[in-house]
Design an enzyme around this catalytic site. Structure first.
Site, short mmCIF file in Angstrom:
data_model
loop_
_atom_site.label_atom_id
_atom_site.label_comp_id
_atom_site.label_asym_id
_atom_site.label_seq_id
_atom_site.Cartn_x
_atom_site.Cartn_y
_atom_site.Cartn_z
N GLU A 141 79.85 56.05 33.62
CA GLU A 141 80.18 56.46 35.01
C GLU A 141 79.32 55.46 35.64
OE1 GLU A 141 81.24 60.28 33.33
OE2 GLU A 141 79.27 59.17 32.94
N THR A 142 80.04 55.23 37.07
CA THR A 142 79.46 54.13 38.02
C THR A 142 79.54 54.78 39.17
OG1 THR A 142 79.88 52.10 36.71
CG2 THR A 142 79.60 51.88 39.09
#
Length: 290
Positions: A46-47
């Site tokens: 995830e970012t």
């Protein structure tokens, strides 16, 4: 235009392990397509993209390499730890705005804790059509004798399929069928599987997380899954402590042991009415992407 991505390891155990998340500050001008492209280039599970909010401390949006998701535990901890370390938010409390509503954040030194909701449970009698406990076990290469209880689905904001193994040693020998895990997760509207065994030491449980539908075969720490697991331990296994430690990532290849803290909150009748999951985070590196 270059975009700076901070790589922050969330839920570290001392100075080691943890789950890396990308954090992009001042993301207000980025479109959803640009955020998805950056998340794909970063390539982490995830970012998080941080923007200004009119209703919370900050607005957070989370992208896996393949899609946007409503919440992400380790990317939330990574983002708020970085913001606190740079003096951009100040404790002891803040909040995040997400596409799924507002959540409170508690800041304690280098650690951050995020609010989750009261748990909801789905047992096999109410499983989605075409899904059974046997199918879930087969997708992990397990037989019924290797589990301590039938699989169930638990959510405290995001849903996860929980599978309770009889021994911690069984975690190392799992044979996950990623296509089947993705199909079952979609049927439940779940992020993925959280497979765990209880332990007798400092940690209440050790777990592995599989979320191939979201482009995550396995990750080292999942705060949004540790919350449902802590609720399960309390409600189904009678674990009475209000503060539980969950270990994750120890059985990955290569290992990246993570330490997730879950603090349960109860109403006057002793039922779980909410919780906070969190831990410490460290900035590992920064990268510049065009």
């Amino acid at each position: 235009m270059a975009h700076t991505v901070n790589i922050v390891n969330a839920f570290v155990d001392g100075d080691q392990g943890g789950n890396p998340a990308g954090v992009v500050l001042e993301a207000d001008a980025l479109s959803a397509q640009e955020k998805q492209r950056i998340a794909q280039l970063v390539g982490l599970s995830e970012t998080a993209f941080v923007s200004r909010s009119q209703v919370a401390g900050v607005k957070l949006e989370f992208f896996t390499p393949t899609r946007q998701i409503a919440h992400c535990g380790h990317a939330t901890i990574a983002a708020f730890a970085l913001l606190a370390q740079r003096g951009l938010v100040r404790g002891p409390e803040s909040s995040k705005e997400t596409i799924d509503g507002l959540r409170r954040i508690v800041l304690r030194g280098e650690a951050a804790f995020m609010e989750q909701l009261a748990p909801s449970y789905v047992d096999e009698a109410d499983f989605a059509p075409g899904v059974s406990g046997a199918r879930i076990l087969a997708s992990l290469g397990l037989d019924p004798a290797q589990v301590a209880a039938p699989p169930c689905v638990v959510g405290t904001g995001n849903r996860f399929v929980l599978v309770h193994l009889r021994t911690e040693a069984l975690l190392a020998g799992l044979a996950p069928d990623m296509a089947e895990i993705a199909a079952v997760s979609v049927a439940f509207g779940a992020i993925g599987y959280y497979v765990f065994a209880t332990t007798g030491g400092e940690f209440a449980a050790s777990a592995r997380m599989f979320a191939p539908h979201y482009g995550i075969e396995e990750e080292a720490a999942t705060g949004m899954a540790a919350g449902p697991l802590a609720c399960y331990l309390h409600d189904r296994l009678g674990v009475s402590q209000p503060r539980l430690l969950i270990r994750q990532g120890a059985w990955m290849s290569p290992p990246s042991p993570s330490r997730i803290v879950v603090e349960l909150q109860f109403d006057d009748a002793g039922r779980i009415e909410g919780l906070y999951a969190g831990g410490a985070a460290r900035l590992a590196s920064t990268v510049s992407l065009m």
